[in-house]
Design a protein around this motif. Structure first.
Motif, PDB file in Angstrom:
ATOM      1  N   ALA A 107       3.096  31.258  41.875  1.00 20.61           N
ATOM      2  CA  ALA A 107       2.340  30.043  42.386  1.00 20.61           C
ATOM      3  C   ALA A 107       1.180  30.338  43.438  1.00 20.61           C
ATOM      4  O   ALA A 107       0.116  30.051  43.390  1.00 20.61           O
ATOM      5  N   ILE A 108       1.914  31.140  44.315  1.00 22.93           N
ATOM      6  CA  ILE A 108       0.749  31.554  45.436  1.00 22.93           C
ATOM      7  C   ILE A 108      -0.188  32.609  45.016  1.00 22.93           C
ATOM      8  O   ILE A 108      -1.579  32.470  45.316  1.00 22.93           O
ATOM      9  N   GLU A 109       0.110  33.370  44.047  1.00 22.62           N
ATOM     10  CA  GLU A 109      -1.016  34.436  43.331  1.00 22.62           C
ATOM     11  C   GLU A 109      -1.963  33.290  42.745  1.00 22.62           C
ATOM     12  O   GLU A 109      -3.399  33.597  42.807  1.00 22.62           O
ATOM     13  N   ASN A 110      -1.540  32.316  41.942  1.00 24.91           N
ATOM     14  CA  ASN A 110      -2.651  31.395  41.144  1.00 24.91           C
ATOM     15  C   ASN A 110      -3.608  30.761  42.279  1.00 24.91           C
ATOM     16  O   ASN A 110      -4.752  30.678  42.069  1.00 24.91           O
ATOM     17  N   MET A 111      -2.778  30.349  43.447  1.00 22.11           N
ATOM     18  CA  MET A 111      -3.500  29.719  44.519  1.00 22.11           C
ATOM     19  C   MET A 111      -4.763  30.485  45.115  1.00 22.11           C
ATOM     20  O   MET A 111      -5.637  30.094  45.346  1.00 22.11           O
ATOM     21  N   THR A 112      -4.228  31.669  45.291  1.00 20.77           N
ATOM     22  CA  THR A 112      -5.162  32.790  45.700  1.00 20.77           C
ATOM     23  C   THR A 112      -6.359  33.147  45.064  1.00 20.77           C
ATOM     24  O   THR A 112      -7.499  33.228  45.196  1.00 20.77           O
ATOM     25  N   LEU A 113      -6.234  33.005  43.546  1.00 23.46           N
ATOM     26  CA  LEU A 113      -7.271  33.224  42.848  1.00 23.46           C
ATOM     27  C   LEU A 113      -8.110  31.979  42.692  1.00 23.46           C
ATOM     28  O   LEU A 113      -9.524  32.078  42.504  1.00 23.46           O
ATOM     29  N   GLY A 142     -12.063  31.638  51.189  1.00 25.73           N
ATOM     30  CA  GLY A 142     -11.020  32.602  51.229  1.00 25.73           C
ATOM     31  C   GLY A 142      -9.541  32.394  51.679  1.00 25.73           C
ATOM     32  O   GLY A 142      -9.582  31.118  51.826  1.00 25.73           O
ATOM     33  N   SER A 143      -8.580  33.255  51.435  1.00 23.82           N
ATOM     34  CA  SER A 143      -7.380  32.990  51.621  1.00 23.82           C
ATOM     35  C   SER A 143      -6.543  33.955  52.370  1.00 23.82           C
ATOM     36  O   SER A 143      -6.893  35.168  51.953  1.00 23.82           O
ATOM     37  N   LEU A 144      -5.471  33.730  52.822  1.00 18.26           N
ATOM     38  CA  LEU A 144      -4.410  34.729  53.390  1.00 18.26           C
ATOM     39  C   LEU A 144      -3.101  34.352  53.142  1.00 18.26           C
ATOM     40  O   LEU A 144      -2.706  33.196  53.568  1.00 18.26           O
ATOM     41  N   TRP A 145      -2.217  35.186  52.354  1.00 19.50           N
ATOM     42  CA  TRP A 145      -1.129  34.856  51.839  1.00 19.50           C
ATOM     43  C   TRP A 145      -0.066  35.344  53.121  1.00 19.50           C
ATOM     44  O   TRP A 145      -0.165  36.477  53.419  1.00 19.50           O
ATOM     45  N   ILE A 146       0.844  34.380  53.594  1.00 19.42           N
ATOM     46  CA  ILE A 146       1.064  34.744  54.997  1.00 19.42           C
ATOM     47  C   ILE A 146       2.804  34.761  54.714  1.00 19.42           C
ATOM     48  O   ILE A 146       3.245  33.734  54.393  1.00 19.42           O
ATOM     49  N   CYS A 147       3.572  35.789  54.972  1.00 16.16           N
ATOM     50  CA  CYS A 147       4.972  35.809  55.008  1.00 16.16           C
ATOM     51  C   CYS A 147       5.853  35.626  56.356  1.00 16.16           C
ATOM     52  O   CYS A 147       7.002  35.172  56.433  1.00 16.16           O
ATOM     53  N   PRO A 194     -14.284  41.870  53.650  1.00 14.58           N
ATOM     54  CA  PRO A 194     -13.386  43.049  53.956  1.00 14.58           C
ATOM     55  C   PRO A 194     -13.609  43.793  52.566  1.00 14.58           C
ATOM     56  O   PRO A 194     -13.734  43.310  51.339  1.00 14.58           O
ATOM     57  N   PRO A 195     -13.603  44.925  52.581  1.00 13.31           N
ATOM     58  CA  PRO A 195     -13.615  45.932  51.305  1.00 13.31           C
ATOM     59  C   PRO A 195     -12.113  45.851  50.647  1.00 13.31           C
ATOM     60  O   PRO A 195     -11.187  45.607  51.472  1.00 13.31           O
ATOM     61  N   GLN A 196     -11.966  46.131  49.514  1.00  7.38           N
ATOM     62  CA  GLN A 196     -10.807  46.264  48.768  1.00  7.38           C
ATOM     63  C   GLN A 196     -10.056  47.395  49.412  1.00  7.38           C
ATOM     64  O   GLN A 196     -10.632  48.475  49.719  1.00  7.38           O
ATOM     65  N   ARG A 197      -8.763  46.861  49.414  1.00  2.00           N
ATOM     66  CA  ARG A 197      -7.872  47.945  50.169  1.00  2.00           C
ATOM     67  C   ARG A 197      -7.627  49.171  49.260  1.00  2.00           C
ATOM     68  O   ARG A 197      -7.398  48.641  47.986  1.00  2.00           O
ATOM     69  N   PRO A 198      -7.143  50.357  49.481  1.00  2.00           N
ATOM     70  CA  PRO A 198      -6.801  51.289  48.676  1.00  2.00           C
ATOM     71  C   PRO A 198      -5.484  50.889  47.733  1.00  2.00           C
ATOM     72  O   PRO A 198      -4.473  50.296  48.442  1.00  2.00           O
ATOM     73  N   ARG A 199      -5.499  51.051  46.415  1.00  2.00           N
ATOM     74  CA  ARG A 199      -4.326  50.950  45.794  1.00  2.00           C
ATOM     75  C   ARG A 199      -3.655  52.228  45.048  1.00  2.00           C
ATOM     76  O   ARG A 199      -4.605  53.303  45.067  1.00  2.00           O
ATOM     77  N   LEU A 200      -2.527  52.154  44.910  1.00  2.00           N
ATOM     78  CA  LEU A 200      -1.940  53.301  44.312  1.00  2.00           C
ATOM     79  C   LEU A 200      -2.341  53.614  43.195  1.00  2.00           C
ATOM     80  O   LEU A 200      -2.877  52.681  42.298  1.00  2.00           O
ATOM     81  N   ASN A 201      -2.389  54.950  42.694  1.00  4.33           N
ATOM     82  CA  ASN A 201      -2.740  55.373  41.234  1.00  4.33           C
ATOM     83  C   ASN A 201      -1.935  54.940  40.270  1.00  4.33           C
ATOM     84  O   ASN A 201      -0.627  55.209  40.372  1.00  4.33           O
ATOM     85  N   ILE A 202      -1.995  54.569  39.340  1.00  3.89           N
ATOM     86  CA  ILE A 202      -1.072  54.068  38.048  1.00  3.89           C
ATOM     87  C   ILE A 202      -0.159  55.296  37.815  1.00  3.89           C
ATOM     88  O   ILE A 202       0.824  55.073  37.406  1.00  3.89           O
ATOM     89  N   ASN A 203      -0.639  56.249  37.719  1.00  2.00           N
ATOM     90  CA  ASN A 203      -0.070  57.643  37.282  1.00  2.00           C
ATOM     91  C   ASN A 203       1.242  57.842  38.377  1.00  2.00           C
ATOM     92  O   ASN A 203       2.291  58.562  38.095  1.00  2.00           O
ATOM     93  N   ASP A 262     -12.192  40.250  42.964  1.00  2.00           N
ATOM     94  CA  ASP A 262     -12.759  39.824  43.960  1.00  2.00           C
ATOM     95  C   ASP A 262     -11.963  39.089  45.182  1.00  2.00           C
ATOM     96  O   ASP A 262     -12.314  39.092  46.173  1.00  2.00           O
ATOM     97  N   ARG A 263     -10.872  38.821  44.894  1.00  2.00           N
ATOM     98  CA  ARG A 263      -9.879  38.362  45.798  1.00  2.00           C
ATOM     99  C   ARG A 263      -9.617  39.302  46.891  1.00  2.00           C
ATOM    100  O   ARG A 263      -9.400  40.485  46.890  1.00  2.00           O
ATOM    101  N   ARG A 264      -9.954  38.788  48.139  1.00  2.00           N
ATOM    102  CA  ARG A 264      -9.462  39.610  49.515  1.00  2.00           C
ATOM    103  C   ARG A 264      -8.634  38.827  50.244  1.00  2.00           C
ATOM    104  O   ARG A 264      -8.488  37.621  50.289  1.00  2.00           O
ATOM    105  N   SER A 265      -8.044  39.384  51.217  1.00  2.00           N
ATOM    106  CA  SER A 265      -6.895  38.726  52.353  1.00  2.00           C
ATOM    107  C   SER A 265      -8.060  38.416  53.355  1.00  2.00           C
ATOM    108  O   SER A 265      -8.566  39.472  54.040  1.00  2.00           O
TER     109      SER A 265
END
Length: 196
Positions: free
Chosen positions: A129-135, A143-148, A180-189, A7-10
């Motif tokens: 830590a940031i990933e835990n926070m977004t979840l 909602g959250s946005l991780w900013i670098c 926002p919809p989930q952004r495409p992810r690479l295929n595990i293969n 469910d997490r989105r930027s």
């Protein structure tokens, strides 16, 4: 798999609603529960809300203008437009949490090999830590946005925050005003290679 991972989105658009301090602190506590290299827990947090957001944005904008004329990151100048957009998101978000690497090496000084390894370990720990926070934010209906790209205003931000350590990243929080919809992810293969 944990529902919040799916469910997490930027989130880049927020409603003009305050986020209760209790929820912000709950999110920070989730970050504090992350694993860390040698249990060093290299993080500290600075939460910015209310009127202080104006001063934060001012420091970021001063840094961005300085970066255009006297770059701290000269080879990254083509990302300045993206940083400008990010700062606008930070301006509208009710809360921005700065994640500080309290054991971080000064970016203005060269690192020894050992310091470089510590930085890698600290970066992994703080990323967890940031990933835990977004979840946790997702689980609380925020909602959250991780900013670098706060690094475009690194020196100005460090001075404004008055922190011990190095500003590492920021996390905006608020009630989402978009889905926002989930952004495409690479295929595990494509990205997994087994060695047996």
């Amino acid at each position: 798999m944990i529902k919040e991972i799916y469910d997490r989105r930027s989130i880049r658009k927020y409603k003009d609603l305050p986020v209760p301090k209790e929820l912000t602190e709950k999110i920070i506590r989730a970050g504090m529960l992350a694993p860390s290299s040698k249990n060093r827990q290299p993080w500290s947090f600075i939460a910015v809300s209310g009127k202080a957001r104006n001063d934060m944005i001012s420091a970021l904008r001063i840094g961005l203008e300085r970066e255009k004329n006297d770059p701290f990151l000269p080879e990254s100048s083509f990302y300045i437009d993206g940083a400008e957009h990010t700062f606008k998101i930070m301006e509208q978000a009710p809360v921005t949490i700065f994640i500080i690497n309290r054991m971080g090496a000064d970016l203005n000084k060269p690192l020894t090999a050992e310091e470089r390894i510590y930085e890698i370990c600290n970066a992994q720990s703080i990323g967890a830590a940031i990933e835990n926070m977004t979840l946790e934010a997702t689980s609380l209906g925020l909602g959250s946005l991780w900013i670098c790209d706060i690094f475009f205003a690194y020196n100005e931000l460090k001075e404004w925050l008055g922190c011990d350590g190095e500003p590492f990243a920021a996390l905006t929080l608020g009630y989402a005003d978009e889905k926002p919809p989930q952004r495409p992810r690479l295929n595990i293969n494509e990205i997994l290679r087994w060695v047996e």
